[in-house]
Design a protein around this motif. Sequence first.
Motif, short mmCIF file in Angstrom:
data_model
loop_
_atom_site.label_atom_id
_atom_site.label_comp_id
_atom_site.label_asym_id
_atom_site.label_seq_id
_atom_site.Cartn_x
_atom_site.Cartn_y
_atom_site.Cartn_z
N VAL A 6 0.84 -1.21 0.00
CA VAL A 6 0.00 0.00 0.00
C VAL A 6 0.87 1.25 0.00
CG1 VAL A 6 -1.66 1.34 1.38
CG2 VAL A 6 -1.97 -1.13 1.08
N THR A 7 1.95 1.22 0.76
CA THR A 7 2.87 2.37 0.81
C THR A 7 3.44 2.65 -0.57
OG1 THR A 7 3.47 1.81 3.09
CG2 THR A 7 4.94 3.30 1.91
N ALA A 8 3.93 1.63 -1.24
CA ALA A 8 4.49 1.81 -2.58
C ALA A 8 3.43 2.34 -3.55
CB ALA A 8 5.06 0.48 -3.09
N PHE A 9 2.22 1.82 -3.45
CA PHE A 9 1.13 2.24 -4.33
C PHE A 9 0.87 3.74 -4.20
CE2 PHE A 9 -3.42 3.07 -4.93
CZ PHE A 9 -3.67 2.49 -6.16
N TRP A 10 0.81 4.24 -2.95
CA TRP A 10 0.47 5.66 -2.75
C TRP A 10 1.66 6.57 -3.00
CZ3 TRP A 10 -4.06 7.59 -3.18
CH2 TRP A 10 -5.16 6.75 -3.00
N ILE A 11 2.88 6.11 -2.76
CA ILE A 11 4.04 6.91 -3.16
C ILE A 11 4.01 7.13 -4.67
CG2 ILE A 11 6.55 6.93 -3.39
CD1 ILE A 11 6.71 5.44 -0.72
N GLU A 12 3.82 6.04 -5.41
CA GLU A 12 3.79 6.15 -6.87
C GLU A 12 2.66 7.07 -7.34
OE1 GLU A 12 3.04 3.36 -10.81
OE2 GLU A 12 3.75 2.43 -8.94
N LYS A 13 1.49 6.92 -6.73
CA LYS A 13 0.33 7.72 -7.13
C LYS A 13 0.58 9.21 -6.87
CE LYS A 13 -4.71 7.16 -6.99
NZ LYS A 13 -4.78 6.71 -8.39
N ILE A 14 1.16 9.52 -5.70
CA ILE A 14 1.45 10.92 -5.38
C ILE A 14 2.48 11.50 -6.35
CG2 ILE A 14 2.52 12.43 -3.65
CD1 ILE A 14 1.24 10.57 -1.50
N LEU A 15 3.53 10.73 -6.64
CA LEU A 15 4.57 11.22 -7.53
C LEU A 15 4.05 11.42 -8.95
CD1 LEU A 15 7.61 9.09 -6.29
CD2 LEU A 15 7.12 11.49 -5.78
N ARG A 16 3.14 10.56 -9.37
CA ARG A 16 2.58 10.67 -10.72
C ARG A 16 1.52 11.76 -10.84
NH1 ARG A 16 3.50 6.91 -14.62
NH2 ARG A 16 4.42 4.90 -14.02
N GLU A 17 0.63 11.82 -9.85
CA GLU A 17 -0.58 12.62 -9.99
C GLU A 17 -0.66 13.81 -9.04
OE1 GLU A 17 -3.86 9.92 -9.50
OE2 GLU A 17 -2.97 8.42 -10.84
N GLY A 18 0.24 13.85 -8.05
CA GLY A 18 0.13 14.86 -7.02
C GLY A 18 -0.87 14.44 -5.95
N MET A 19 -1.02 15.27 -4.95
CA MET A 19 -1.93 14.95 -3.84
C MET A 19 -3.39 15.08 -4.28
SD MET A 19 -0.64 14.12 -0.87
CE MET A 19 0.70 14.34 0.30
N PRO A 20 -4.25 14.13 -3.87
CA PRO A 20 -5.67 14.25 -4.22
C PRO A 20 -6.34 15.38 -3.45
CG PRO A 20 -5.31 12.38 -2.77
CD PRO A 20 -3.96 12.90 -3.13
N ARG A 21 -7.28 16.03 -4.09
CA ARG A 21 -8.12 17.06 -3.48
C ARG A 21 -7.29 18.22 -2.91
NH1 ARG A 21 -12.31 13.31 0.07
NH2 ARG A 21 -12.88 11.86 -1.60
N GLY A 22 -6.11 18.43 -3.45
CA GLY A 22 -5.29 19.52 -2.96
C GLY A 22 -4.76 19.31 -1.56
N ALA A 23 -4.72 18.07 -1.09
CA ALA A 23 -4.26 17.77 0.27
C ALA A 23 -2.77 18.06 0.43
CB ALA A 23 -4.54 16.31 0.60
N GLU A 24 -2.35 18.28 1.65
CA GLU A 24 -0.94 18.43 1.99
C GLU A 24 -0.40 17.17 2.68
OE1 GLU A 24 -0.52 23.04 3.12
OE2 GLU A 24 -2.26 22.02 3.96
N ILE A 25 -1.30 16.44 3.33
CA ILE A 25 -0.97 15.17 3.98
C ILE A 25 -2.01 14.14 3.54
CG2 ILE A 25 -0.80 13.93 6.18
CD1 ILE A 25 -0.11 16.62 7.49
N LEU A 26 -1.54 12.94 3.24
CA LEU A 26 -2.45 11.84 2.96
C LEU A 26 -2.33 10.86 4.12
CD1 LEU A 26 -4.27 11.60 0.52
CD2 LEU A 26 -2.69 9.95 -0.45
N ASN A 27 -3.43 10.66 4.85
CA ASN A 27 -3.43 9.78 6.02
C ASN A 27 -4.02 8.44 5.61
OD1 ASN A 27 -3.18 8.94 8.70
ND2 ASN A 27 -5.25 9.62 9.20
N VAL A 28 -3.15 7.43 5.50
CA VAL A 28 -3.55 6.11 5.00
C VAL A 28 -3.49 5.10 6.15
CG1 VAL A 28 -2.99 4.25 3.38
CG2 VAL A 28 -2.72 6.65 2.69
N ASN A 29 -4.60 4.40 6.38
CA ASN A 29 -4.69 3.40 7.44
C ASN A 29 -5.08 2.05 6.83
OD1 ASN A 29 -4.56 4.69 10.36
ND2 ASN A 29 -5.50 6.18 8.99
N VAL A 30 -4.27 1.04 7.13
CA VAL A 30 -4.42 -0.28 6.51
C VAL A 30 -4.94 -1.26 7.55
CG1 VAL A 30 -3.23 -2.09 5.22
CG2 VAL A 30 -2.41 0.29 5.07
N PRO A 31 -6.02 -1.99 7.27
CA PRO A 31 -6.50 -3.01 8.21
C PRO A 31 -5.52 -4.17 8.27
CG PRO A 31 -7.73 -3.14 6.16
CD PRO A 31 -6.87 -1.92 6.05
N TYR A 32 -5.49 -4.84 9.41
CA TYR A 32 -4.54 -5.93 9.58
C TYR A 32 -5.11 -7.20 8.96
CZ TYR A 32 -0.67 -8.56 11.52
OH TYR A 32 0.46 -9.34 11.65
#
Length: 268
Positions: free
Chosen positions: A169-195
């Motif tokens: 999940v970490t790799a997925f969102w790093i790639e997405k941020i680098l490609r597309e920028g932050m969604p909705r103009g966010a400055e922080i993306l808070n990602v929580n993964v279920p165990y």
Amino acid sequence: MTKVQSEMFDANRLILVVNDDGVRSPGIAAAAEAAAAFGEVMITAPVSQQTSMGRAYPRYPDLGVIERIPVRVGEREISAYGIHSSPAHAAAYGIIEIADRKPDLVVSGINLGANLARSITCSGTLGACFEAVSEGVPSLAISLETPVEAIMKHDFSEDDTEFGSARGVTAFWIEKILREGMPRGAEILNVNVPYRRIGPEEFRMTRLDSQNYYVLEKLPERDWSRPYTMDFKIRFEEADLLPEGDIRAVCVDRITSVTPLGWDLTKD
């Protein structure tokens, strides 16, 4: 590293990896391994467990001491920087003093314990992100749902936490941020993964729920002249959860919650 990720690698890109569990946490090694597919990685983290420090600027006697500590990242060992202070200070020292250039992204985690709803302002994981954002660096917070007893862990010598899904999940969102920028103009993306075993695409864009995720327990009668630490538990009222809230996504529907956050806390 996937073919797509290898195409995304840029040796001039600097990704700063921080956390609040301490530089020896296997979670930070997992985050650094995910980030290494996209550029140069530098780790700066508290030298000891600093959970629930928020964005604190403590004044410890050894404040500012920096140790080089070897951290195993995938198949190689890198020299991380153990900071004698809080997660926010670890981010600040990394950005302002240690790095030879401004990081392109800060990744904070992979944290032991979810950071959800009204409890996020207690989080050292998010505190490091807010510190980074104050220096103009976009940030990604990654947290893994774990039992309460694992959240304040100090000894990782026999840690058996499975970070595989959270690393993906970490790799997925790093790639997405680098490609597309932050969604909705966010400055922080808070990602929580279920165990659980979960694919990176199994996520929902959410908002912070309106109740606490970590709840302080009522204190027993005690001697006020003696030190005492408040205990907490994970507790929420499912009937009152927001349909689009982060707690419902992680704890009820068992998918990853992705919450865009901004610096402006002003209430209109």
